[in-house]
Design an enzyme around this catalytic site. Structure first.
Site: not given
Ligand code: NAD
Ligand code: SER
Length: 315
Positions: A12, A141
């Site tokens: 995302q 998490y």
């Molecule tokens: P996501 O799940 O959309 O994307 C994660 C990506 O990592 C995926 O494309 C997946 O294929 C890839 N992946 C999984 N395992 C892997 C591996 N072993 N090697 C390489 N790639 C791998 O997550 P996101 O929402 O883009 O989040 C990214 C970061 O931001 C994470 O650390 C998440 O905790 C943090 N975060 C996200 C949010 C949110 O609302 N989206 C909020 C807080 C923190």
């Molecule tokens: N959007 C994320 C979750 O709900 C917050 O890290 O897991």
């Protein structure tokens, strides 16, 4: 930042961050890496590598091949998916971070790694949660986020690794669907409003969580990484905030903009996670240290989401 690697570039955040960084730093200077193949147009847009972030040699090979100096490490299992497989959540989130920090130490890399509001727990003050407060999360998490923050700070203090982090709130976006978090309802409501005319929300109407629109998150992330090192005083993770609203306030805004839309509520196991997180965040330290500020409020975010999703669905 001259040669950048984004790990988890299909996700995302990664799918939008890679586009923004390629515009700013040049298409050939931003390498995407993910466990999954990207969409065809992503592959054509610049260098791309398949790789597994839990394997140190996989990351190191790419770092050396492309002479990387900066890593945005985004691969992780999020809160809801993490509770389905806590063992994988720990292994993916912690092993990969440890590899990235070790490689940063050896190859003098700068690192961005995101923490989350999931680092907080039920013993944290829930309103205007301060930068420095109790961190006792109840999800695996969240445990990986607290451990990760401390690991980042350790590598900075012990080895002078330039690692920077923010505690993102729930992120709302239209380009790539979210990957299994508790805040995903704030995205799904827009998809279902346009595709079905109704939405069954998996948290109750009075659930309030901190959220942010993706363009703010992407801009903030790049600004943090471009800030002079002396301005970065927090080496765990900065609180970052934009908007807080209840599920029913969000539904009311969507109903105002999508004719005939209705929302029902059927809380599931994610309610408990949502109830353990803050409702709003005090991000004054980030605002003071590196001049962070958000641009999107609830109405502006909803208008932009609907405009882009209507274009996407041809509606
Ligand atoms: P996501 O799940 O959309 O994307 C994660 C990506 O990592 C995926 O494309 C997946 O294929 C890839 N992946 C999984 N395992 C892997 C591996 N072993 N090697 C390489 N790639 C791998 O997550 P996101 O929402 O883009 O989040 C990214 C970061 O931001 C994470 O650390 C998440 O905790 C943090 N975060 C996200 C949010 C949110 O609302 N989206 C909020 C807080 C923190
Ligand atoms: N959007 C994320 C979750 O709900 C917050 O890290 O897991």
């Amino acid at each position: 930042m001259k040669k950048i690697l984004i790990i988890g570039a299909n996700g995302q955040i990664g799918s939008e961050l890679i586009a923004a960084l390629r515009i700013k730093y040049g298409q050939q200077n931003v390498v995407g890496m993910d466990l999954r193949e990207p969409a065809e147009e992503q592959k054509k847009a610049g260098p791309w590598e398949l790789g597994d972030a839990t394997k140190r040699e996989s990351i190191e090979g790419i770092v050396k091949k492309h002479q990387i100096d900066t890593v945005f490490h985004l691969a992780a299992l999020l809160s809801a998916t993490g509770e389905k497989d806590p063992d994988l959540c720990w292994r993916l989130n912690m092993d990969s971070l440890r590899h990235v920090l070790e490689l940063a130490k050896e190859h003098k890399l700068s690192v961005f790694w995101p923490s989350s509001i999931a680092a907080f727990g039920p013993t944290t003050p829930r309103v205007k949660t301060p930068q420095y407060t109790t961190l006792e999360p109840t999800t695996m998490y969240g445990v990986t986020k607290v451990a990760g923050e401390l690991l980042c700070q350790y590598y900075h203090h012990r080895w002078n690794v330039d690692v920077r982090s923010v505690r993102y709130p729930g992120l709302i976006s239209w380009k790539t669907p979210p990957g299994g978090g508790t805040t995903d309802y704030a995205v799904a409501i827009f998809y279902d409003a346009l595709q079905k005319g109704s939405y069954e929300c998996f948290v109750g109407p009075d659930t309030v969580l901190p959220m942010m629109y993706m363009p703010d998150a992407i801009r903030g992330t790049i600004e943090l990484m471009e800030a002079p090192a002396e301005k970065i005083k927090v080496r765990t993770a900065y609180n970052l905030a934009a908007i807080s609203f209840s599920a029913k306030e969000l539904a009311a805004v969507v109903a105002k903009k999508v004719k005939g839309f209705s929302c029902t509520y059927k809380p599931d196991q994610r309610q408990k996670i949502a109830d353990s997180w803050p409702q709003s965040i005090d991000d004054s330290v980030a605002r003071k240290d590196w001049s962070w500020k958000h641009e999107y409020g609830l109405e502006k975010m909803a208008d932009d989401m609907l405009l882009n999703l209507r274009n996407k669905f041809g509606k």
